[in-house]
Design a protein around this motif. Structure first.
Motif, short mmCIF file in Angstrom:
data_model
loop_
_atom_site.label_atom_id
_atom_site.label_comp_id
_atom_site.label_asym_id
_atom_site.label_seq_id
_atom_site.Cartn_x
_atom_site.Cartn_y
_atom_site.Cartn_z
N ALA A 134 -53.37 8.57 -71.81
CA ALA A 134 -52.67 7.28 -71.79
C ALA A 134 -52.26 6.91 -70.36
CB ALA A 134 -51.44 7.33 -72.69
N THR A 135 -51.96 5.63 -70.20
CA THR A 135 -51.38 5.14 -68.95
C THR A 135 -49.90 4.88 -69.20
OG1 THR A 135 -53.44 4.13 -68.18
CG2 THR A 135 -51.38 3.25 -67.28
N VAL A 136 -49.06 5.33 -68.29
CA VAL A 136 -47.62 5.17 -68.46
C VAL A 136 -47.02 4.67 -67.14
CG1 VAL A 136 -47.14 7.59 -67.87
CG2 VAL A 136 -45.50 6.32 -69.25
N ALA A 137 -46.00 3.82 -67.27
CA ALA A 137 -45.36 3.25 -66.08
C ALA A 137 -43.86 3.48 -66.14
CB ALA A 137 -45.65 1.75 -65.98
N PHE A 138 -43.31 3.85 -64.99
CA PHE A 138 -41.87 4.04 -64.86
C PHE A 138 -41.35 3.02 -63.85
CE2 PHE A 138 -42.57 7.57 -67.23
CZ PHE A 138 -43.13 8.66 -66.58
N ASN A 139 -40.15 2.53 -64.12
CA ASN A 139 -39.53 1.56 -63.21
C ASN A 139 -38.19 2.06 -62.72
OD1 ASN A 139 -41.65 -0.26 -63.82
ND2 ASN A 139 -40.62 -0.75 -65.74
N CYS A 140 -37.77 1.50 -61.63
CA CYS A 140 -36.54 1.93 -61.00
C CYS A 140 -36.00 0.74 -60.20
CB CYS A 140 -36.89 3.11 -60.08
SG CYS A 140 -35.71 3.53 -58.81
N THR A 141 -34.68 0.55 -60.22
CA THR A 141 -34.08 -0.47 -59.37
C THR A 141 -33.07 0.19 -58.44
OG1 THR A 141 -32.38 -0.93 -61.03
CG2 THR A 141 -34.36 -2.32 -61.06
N TYR A 142 -32.88 -0.41 -57.29
CA TYR A 142 -31.91 0.13 -56.33
C TYR A 142 -31.00 -0.98 -55.85
CZ TYR A 142 -35.19 -1.71 -52.81
OH TYR A 142 -36.01 -2.52 -52.06
N SER A 143 -29.78 -0.61 -55.44
CA SER A 143 -28.77 -1.63 -55.15
C SER A 143 -28.64 -1.96 -53.66
CB SER A 143 -27.41 -1.17 -55.68
OG SER A 143 -27.02 0.03 -55.05
N ASN A 144 -29.06 -1.06 -52.78
CA ASN A 144 -28.85 -1.25 -51.35
C ASN A 144 -30.05 -1.94 -50.71
OD1 ASN A 144 -28.26 -1.16 -48.65
ND2 ASN A 144 -28.13 1.07 -48.52
N SER A 145 -29.90 -3.21 -50.41
CA SER A 145 -31.02 -3.98 -49.86
C SER A 145 -31.43 -3.50 -48.47
CB SER A 145 -30.65 -5.47 -49.81
OG SER A 145 -29.52 -5.66 -48.99
N ALA A 146 -30.58 -2.71 -47.81
CA ALA A 146 -30.90 -2.21 -46.47
C ALA A 146 -31.72 -0.93 -46.51
CB ALA A 146 -29.61 -1.96 -45.69
N SER A 147 -31.99 -0.39 -47.69
CA SER A 147 -32.76 0.85 -47.80
C SER A 147 -34.13 0.66 -47.20
CB SER A 147 -32.89 1.27 -49.27
OG SER A 147 -31.63 1.59 -49.81
N GLN A 148 -34.60 1.73 -46.54
CA GLN A 148 -35.87 1.64 -45.82
C GLN A 148 -36.92 2.59 -46.35
OE1 GLN A 148 -36.62 -0.54 -43.32
NE2 GLN A 148 -34.66 -1.47 -43.82
N SER A 149 -36.50 3.65 -47.02
CA SER A 149 -37.46 4.67 -47.45
C SER A 149 -37.32 4.91 -48.94
CB SER A 149 -37.22 5.98 -46.70
OG SER A 149 -37.35 5.80 -45.31
N PHE A 150 -38.47 5.06 -49.58
CA PHE A 150 -38.51 5.15 -51.04
C PHE A 150 -39.51 6.23 -51.43
CE2 PHE A 150 -36.24 1.19 -51.19
CZ PHE A 150 -36.67 0.53 -50.04
N PHE A 151 -39.14 6.98 -52.46
CA PHE A 151 -39.99 8.09 -52.86
C PHE A 151 -39.96 8.25 -54.38
CE2 PHE A 151 -40.03 9.60 -48.52
CZ PHE A 151 -38.77 9.31 -48.04
N TRP A 152 -40.99 8.92 -54.88
CA TRP A 152 -40.96 9.49 -56.21
C TRP A 152 -41.06 11.01 -56.06
CZ3 TRP A 152 -39.70 7.14 -60.62
CH2 TRP A 152 -39.81 5.76 -60.70
N TYR A 153 -40.13 11.69 -56.70
CA TYR A 153 -40.15 13.15 -56.76
C TYR A 153 -40.43 13.53 -58.22
CZ TYR A 153 -38.23 14.29 -52.10
OH TYR A 153 -38.03 14.47 -50.76
N ARG A 154 -41.04 14.69 -58.38
CA ARG A 154 -41.29 15.25 -59.71
C ARG A 154 -40.45 16.52 -59.83
NH1 ARG A 154 -46.57 17.06 -62.86
NH2 ARG A 154 -45.63 18.87 -63.91
N GLN A 155 -39.82 16.69 -61.01
CA GLN A 155 -39.04 17.90 -61.23
C GLN A 155 -39.41 18.51 -62.57
OE1 GLN A 155 -34.69 17.52 -61.22
NE2 GLN A 155 -34.51 19.61 -60.43
N ASP A 156 -39.92 19.72 -62.53
CA ASP A 156 -40.20 20.47 -63.75
C ASP A 156 -38.92 21.14 -64.22
OD1 ASP A 156 -43.14 20.96 -62.08
OD2 ASP A 156 -43.15 20.15 -64.11
#
Lengths: 113, 110
Positions: free
Chosen positions: B17-39
């Motif tokens: 299957a295809t699956v999508a995750f979404n995320c919102t952030y509050s600080n408009s000044a943020s410059q770096s964004f990541f996805w981490y995986r945790q088992d």
């Protein structure tokens, strides 16, 4: 290349005791950050060390303190342990200050009874 | 309001299957964004950085919408080994700390 290592892997303490957790950063990395991850939560930033100085701190009380040594390894000390301090404590290193990619160690799981 | 918000799931999907995750952030000044995986009971591991132009790594595609302060992760052709918690991560005001969402749990079933 050696990754981030932490010791001990598990620890059980009682309320009021003190604990020291240790971290060796990845080879070539001079910045170390500590995070607390409670069950079911994302990691929360505690503080960061660079060149043996605290470079920034999250919303944690002063009983959480740390050190960084000349070889860039680090310690996290927690005094007067509380039940809510039970968590996974993660150390992360990065190759230079303000380097946003951080690489995590396996963590120390602390249980406070 | 939390700095990084994610739907905790769990998302249960069949293999392939295809699956999508979404995320919102509050600080408009943020410059770096990541996805981490945790088992389970392991440390977070960097899955991918997220760039304004979007980026793809094999079956994984990440998108950033700065105007909406929204980050997404798409996983195509899900494998059993993709089962994990996916953490959305944004750098803080100061730049030195990472702000993590609570994570989205994914379970891929045979």
């Amino acid at each position: 290349e050696t990754g981030v290592t932490q010791s001990p892997t598990h620890l059980i303490k009682t309320r009021g005791q003190q604990v020291t957790l240790r971290c060796s950063s990845q080879s070539g990395h001079n910045t170390v950050s500590w995070y607390q991850q409670a069950l079911g939560q994302g990691p929360q930033f505690i503080f960061q060390y660079y060149r043996e100085e605290e470079n920034g701190r999250g919303n944690f009380p002063p009983r959480f303190s740390g050190l960084q040594f000349p070889n860039y390894s680090s310690e996290l000390n927690v005094n007067a342990l509380e039940l809510d301090d039970s968590a996974l404590y993660l150390c992360a290193s990065s190759p230079r200050l303000a380097q946003n990619e951080q690489f995590f160690g396996p963590g120390t799981r602390l249980t406070v009874l | 309001r939390k700095e990084v918000e994610q739907d905790p799931g769990p998302f249960n999907v069949p293999e392939g299957a295809t699956v999508a995750f979404n995320c919102t952030y509050s600080n408009s000044a943020s410059q770096s964004f990541f996805w981490y995986r945790q088992d389970c009971r392991k440390e977070p591991k960097l899955l991918m950085s997220v760039y304004s132009s979007g980026n793809e790594d094999g079956r994984f595609t990440a998108q950033l919408n700065r105007a909406s302060q929204y980050i997404s992760l798409l996983i195509r052709d899900s494998k059993l080994s993709d089962s994990a918690t996916y953490l959305c991560v944004v750098n803080s005001n100061s730049g030195y700390a990472l702000n993590f969402g609570k994570g989205t749990s994914l379970l891929v079933t045979p």
